[in-house]
Scaffold this active site. Structure first.
Site, short mmCIF file in Angstrom:
data_model
loop_
_atom_site.label_atom_id
_atom_site.label_comp_id
_atom_site.label_asym_id
_atom_site.label_seq_id
_atom_site.Cartn_x
_atom_site.Cartn_y
_atom_site.Cartn_z
N GLY A 42 -6.49 -26.12 -103.09
CA GLY A 42 -7.81 -25.70 -103.87
C GLY A 42 -7.64 -26.81 -104.89
O GLY A 42 -6.67 -27.04 -105.56
N GLY A 43 -8.83 -27.56 -105.23
CA GLY A 43 -8.82 -28.36 -106.28
C GLY A 43 -8.08 -28.37 -107.60
O GLY A 43 -7.15 -28.86 -107.88
N ASN A 46 -4.19 -27.75 -107.04
CA ASN A 46 -3.63 -28.98 -107.03
C ASN A 46 -3.64 -29.71 -108.29
O ASN A 46 -2.29 -30.32 -108.69
CB ASN A 46 -4.58 -29.86 -105.99
CG ASN A 46 -4.42 -29.63 -104.52
OD1 ASN A 46 -3.42 -28.87 -104.24
ND2 ASN A 46 -5.38 -29.76 -103.88
N GLU A 94 -7.74 -20.89 -95.23
CA GLU A 94 -6.66 -21.98 -94.95
C GLU A 94 -7.34 -23.27 -94.85
O GLU A 94 -8.47 -23.30 -94.54
CB GLU A 94 -5.78 -21.57 -93.70
CG GLU A 94 -4.93 -20.29 -93.98
CD GLU A 94 -4.00 -19.98 -92.53
OE1 GLU A 94 -3.62 -21.08 -92.01
OE2 GLU A 94 -3.62 -18.93 -92.40
N SER A 95 -6.49 -24.18 -95.28
CA SER A 95 -7.12 -25.65 -94.77
C SER A 95 -6.28 -26.44 -94.06
O SER A 95 -4.74 -26.22 -94.46
CB SER A 95 -7.45 -26.48 -96.10
OG SER A 95 -8.30 -25.84 -96.93
N SER A 143 -14.62 -26.96 -104.63
CA SER A 143 -15.97 -26.37 -104.14
C SER A 143 -16.42 -25.05 -104.53
O SER A 143 -15.35 -24.27 -104.98
CB SER A 143 -15.99 -26.56 -102.67
OG SER A 143 -14.96 -25.65 -102.02
N ASP A 258 -7.48 -35.05 -106.60
CA ASP A 258 -7.02 -34.11 -107.58
C ASP A 258 -5.83 -34.77 -108.37
O ASP A 258 -5.59 -34.34 -109.59
CB ASP A 258 -6.39 -33.05 -106.86
CG ASP A 258 -7.47 -32.35 -106.06
OD1 ASP A 258 -8.58 -32.17 -106.65
OD2 ASP A 258 -6.91 -31.73 -104.89
N ALA A 295 1.76 -32.06 -100.99
CA ALA A 295 3.04 -32.21 -101.87
C ALA A 295 2.80 -32.98 -103.12
O ALA A 295 2.28 -33.91 -103.13
CB ALA A 295 4.14 -32.61 -101.05
#
Length: 315
Positions: A42-43, A46, A94-95, A143, A258, A295
């Site tokens: 998530g933005g 990160n 989940e992405s 988002s 990000d 990562a």
């Protein structure tokens, strides 16, 4: 974990990022994956992880629900970031990213996320207000999940104005279109800027004019447009500057935007000039391109790319 931080991030649509490799992605057949890794995503999450990797004191406010949310909390905690989870009833999304080794392409599958109730939204804003009260910079990124109104980030901007924190905003869609005031630095991608203003923006002068239109509306004081491999545009009310990217072949582009935001936020926290802060963001994005999945990078790589980026810009 609790504490104070120079940077506080907000993530309304948290994710567990799953990344794996596949020999060949084809339709219908089962795709056998391997080398899977799991990262908190998530933005804003990160951004928090990347800012922490750069040595900045940072806290992350983020939604978390269900077993997936519990795993994200554990993953954030393991990074050393100060986690401030807001527990929700729905399960954290989940992405899934698949690296196709045959073609070299990367496939990204992103779910919409859980519906947030009005009460859950209010608790997110309360947690942000408490954390932002002792922070110099707030980064709201990502988002908006289902159930959250498109003007939500304007409410975030109002809170930042109330507590005297500088807001950096990176979002898209309605979340971007409904911000009218209170943002210090807005970071759309070129695609997000095109969608926001519903214009193709093919040329650099058109892109600069579009960014300045957002400034003239009062939406932000500064706009940084990320251009991928072409670097970034830094636009202020009176000036603009094109900042070059570091030429390289990427391992994964996931999270590069990000990382750029994290580098800019860290630069601002260090009270650097805008141009230097954006160059540091580009260096962070360059380092992120060399890591798998979402990562985090090594700080030494960012510093090295920072020197390279400055030299490339002056050439």
């Amino acid at each position: 974990m609790s504490g104070t931080a120079a940077i506080v991030t907000l993530t309304m649509n948290t994710a567990l990022d799953v990344t794996a490799d596949a020999d060949n992605v084809v339709p219908t057949e089962k795709i056998r994956c391997r080398a899977e890794r799991y990262d908190a995503g998530g933005g804003g999450v990160n951004v928090a992880r990347f800012a922490h990797a750069l040595g900045a004191p940072v806290s992350a406010v983020f939604t978390a629900g269900g077993s997936t949310g519990a795993r994200v909390i554990d993953l954030v905690h393991a990074t050393g970031v100060c986690e401030i989870p807001v527990l929700i009833e729905g399960g954290t999304r989940e992405s899934f990213t698949v690296n196709d080794r045959a073609s070299g392409r990367q496939y990204r599958f992103v779910l919409p996320g859980p519906v947030l109730s009005l009460g859950e939204q209010a608790r997110c804003l309360e947690a942000l207000r408490r954390a932002a009260g002792t922070a110099g910079i707030v980064v709201a990124s990502g988002s908006l999940p289902p159930g959250v109104p498109p003007d939500f980030y304007q409410r975030v901007a109002d809170i930042c104005s109330d507590v005297g924190a500088m807001l950096v905003l990176d979002t898209s869609g309605g979340g971007l279109r409904h911000v009218t005031s209170g943002v210090h630095l807005l970071k759309p991608s070129i695609r997000e800027l095109r969608e926001c203003l519903d214009r193709p923006l093919h040329t650099e002068p058109e892109q600069i004019a579009a960014a300045r239109e957002l400034i003239d509306r009062g939406a932000a004081k500064v706009v940084v447009v990320s251009l991928g491999a072409d670097g970034a545009l830094l636009v202020t009310p009176d000036d603009s500057e094109r900042l070059s990217a570091v030429p390289m072949t990427s391992v994964s582009c996931v999270g590069a935007g990000d990382a750029l935001v994290a580098g800019v936020a860290v630069g601002l926290a260090r009270r650097w000039p805008l141009g230097r802060a954006v160059r540091f963001g580009i260096a962070a994005a360059s380092a992120k391109l060399q890591t798998p999945g979402t990562a985090a990078f090594h700080r030494d790589d960012v510093e090295r790319y920072f020197v390279t980026q400055a030299a490339h810009s002056e050439a």
